[in-house]
Scaffold this motif. Structure first.
Motif, PDB file in Angstrom:
ATOM      1  N   SER A   1      49.118  31.441   6.141  1.00  0.00           N
ATOM      2  CA  SER A   1      48.302  32.147   6.734  1.00  0.00           C
ATOM      3  C   SER A   1      48.857  33.873   6.903  1.00  0.00           C
ATOM      4  O   SER A   1      48.617  34.477   7.742  1.00  0.00           O
TER       5      SER A   1
ATOM      6  N   GLY B   1      40.890  30.634  10.195  1.00  0.00           N
ATOM      7  CA  GLY B   1      40.877  30.059   9.102  1.00  0.00           C
ATOM      8  C   GLY B   1      40.427  28.870   9.129  1.00  0.00           C
ATOM      9  O   GLY B   1      41.081  28.196  10.074  1.00  0.00           O
TER      10      GLY B   1
ATOM     11  N   MET C   1      41.696  38.148   9.224  1.00  0.00           N
ATOM     12  CA  MET C   1      42.142  37.623   7.511  1.00  0.00           C
ATOM     13  C   MET C   1      41.051  38.067   6.823  1.00  0.00           C
ATOM     14  O   MET C   1      40.091  37.589   6.795  1.00  0.00           O
TER      15      MET C   1
ATOM     16  N   LYS D   1      43.048  31.750   3.613  1.00  0.00           N
ATOM     17  CA  LYS D   1      42.987  32.592   4.748  1.00  0.00           C
ATOM     18  C   LYS D   1      42.913  34.128   4.398  1.00  0.00           C
ATOM     19  O   LYS D   1      41.920  34.261   4.209  1.00  0.00           O
TER      20      LYS D   1
ATOM     21  N   THR E   1      50.433  29.551  12.559  1.00  0.00           N
ATOM     22  CA  THR E   1      49.210  30.107  13.017  1.00  0.00           C
ATOM     23  C   THR E   1      49.030  29.757  14.519  1.00  0.00           C
ATOM     24  O   THR E   1      48.152  30.572  15.115  1.00  0.00           O
TER      25      THR E   1
ATOM     26  N   GLY F   1      41.350  35.446  14.195  1.00  0.00           N
ATOM     27  CA  GLY F   1      41.913  35.570  13.172  1.00  0.00           C
ATOM     28  C   GLY F   1      41.562  36.916  12.482  1.00  0.00           C
ATOM     29  O   GLY F   1      40.601  37.617  12.687  1.00  0.00           O
TER      30      GLY F   1
END
Ligand SMILES: *Cc1c(COP(=O)(O)O)cnc(C)c1O
Length: 391
Positions: free
Chosen positions: A175, A17, A350, A198, A147, A348
């Motif tokens: 997140s 993110g 996400m 995120k 995170t 990530g």
């Protein structure tokens, strides 16, 4: 003559993110800008608040949208919720929770800490013990997914303990929300701070804060709670009423983007969205293990489904590794921050990158760059293991 460095175009950002935004979000960002006093905008804003409340699974009330990245909301909550007579317990197991203490010390009488190593999670039993030993604790703050360490705290369990103690609870779910099952009700949060940038797949620019009735009462009873300030939450309390004016002009385009992201989240179905976040993390981790790389989290059960922190092999410099992946393959990953800087490389999972197929390019870039730097990893085994997890 000036020396010129060529920076390669990034083809794929598999970062922790900001991540790439969903196509429908990007499209919504380009909608014509509405005047904030246009009655159409007021109708839109109120419906957006309702949609956000639904996505947040709020039991009652509407969230506050702050017009800035979630760091703004974290500081606003510290300024608004914490009173000069408060004793706050900060649960610290990563750089974000550590950082919240800096704001908290500005506003309350004392900040106590319960610390865990940054590759560990906060133990609910330790929280219970700490609260018992320090009955004067009136507020607790915790980060759900810190995170830079990629670990996920057992927030619902912690929340119940804090609630039973009678303290207010501040939770950073920036997140994790939208990528894993968590809601203000599930963790008994009085201040549930998140954002669309995120797991909801928006660009950075807005915050979402869900506040309980007790949380609102706490701010009203706090003579220091900001008003007429960008840090004010109270100023936004009544903006769902079209007769009330906004404290200042909202970020119209970002709100359009968040609206599209919430539509997507609700239409796809939160459970399905969470499942693909978890499946992506599982595929990536199967690949890491098969390549011979190690998770940062001391126990795989501690690792969050929305990001994976992998230990850097000895002798590998994170900046060199990152540059190599970016320049050779156009793949961008994240590295550590604060206390995890120089120790991890992070991927990530996400929103738009929470599809198991992305485990493959992440592993390909990471494994190939490590090999190019002279570190032997079992690249083929890793890719095969990830591909076998694909559904
Ligand atoms: C991303 C994030 C925030 C927002 O902070 P930035 O560093 O400005 O992006 C806050 N808390 C957590 C846990 C985050 O992951």
């Amino acid at each position: 003559m000036k020396s010129e460095t060529t920076i390669r175009e990034t083809l794929m950002a598999l970062t922790t993110g900001p991540v790439n935004a969903y196509p429908e979000v990007l499209q919504a960002l380009s909608r014509p800008v509405l005047y904030d006093y246009d009655p159409n905008f007021r109708v839109f804003y109120t419906s957006l608040l309702r949609k956000a409340a639904k996505a947040l699974d709020m039991i009652d009330g509407l969230p506050v949208i702050l017009q800035g990245e979630p760091v703004l909301a974290l500081e606003a909550v510290a300024a608004s919720a914490l009173r000069t007579d408060d004793v706050m317990l900060n649960l610290v197991n990563g750089p974000y929770s550590d950082g919240f203490g800096i704001w908290a010390r500005r506003y309350c009488r004392a900040v106590l800490e319960l610390r865990a190593d940054f590759d560990m999670i906060i133990s609910p039993d330790d929280v219970r013990k700490k609260l018992k030993e320090n009955p004067e604790i009136s507020v607790v703050s915790v980060c759900h997914h810190d995170t830079p360490s990629g670990t996920l705290n057992p927030i619902d369990e912690i929340g119940k303990i804090v609630h039973a103690h009678g303290a207010a609870l501040i939770v950073d779910t920036v997140s994790s929300f939208g990528g894993v099952a968590v809601s203000p009700g599930s963790c008994c949060a009085d201040f549930f701070i998140t954002g669309p940038n995120k797991c909801l797949g928006c660009p950075p620019g807005l915050s979402l804060v869900a506040i309980s009735a007790a949380g609102w009462a706490r701010m009203h009873a706090n003579p220091q709670a900001p008003r007429g300030s960008v840090l004010s939450l109270l100023d936004w309390e009544n903006v769902s009423d079209p007769e009330e004016s906004f404290p200042y002009t909202p970020s119209v385009s970002d709100l359009f983007g968040m609206d599209a992201a919430l539509d997507r989240y609700l239409h796809e179905g939160p459970e399905r969205v969470w499942a693909r976040h978890a499946a992506t993390a599982a595929a990536f981790r199967a690949g890491l293990a098969a390549m011979g790389l190690e998770l940062w989290a001391r126990d795989p059960a501690f690792a969050a489904p929305t990001a994976t922190a992998c230990k850097l092999p000895p002798g590998v410099d994170d900046k060199v590794l990152l540059a190599r992946m970016q320049q050779d393959y156009g793949v961008m990953l994240s590295v550590g921050r604060g206390a995890t800087a120089g120790k991890v490389v992070r991927v990530g999972h996400m929103g738009p990158t929470a599809y198991p197929i992305y485990a493959v390019p992440a592993l390909a870039a990471l494994g190939s760059a490590l090999r190019a730097l002279g570190h032997d990893v079992m690249l083929g085994e890793g890719l095969a293991a990830a591909a076998l997890c694909m559904k």
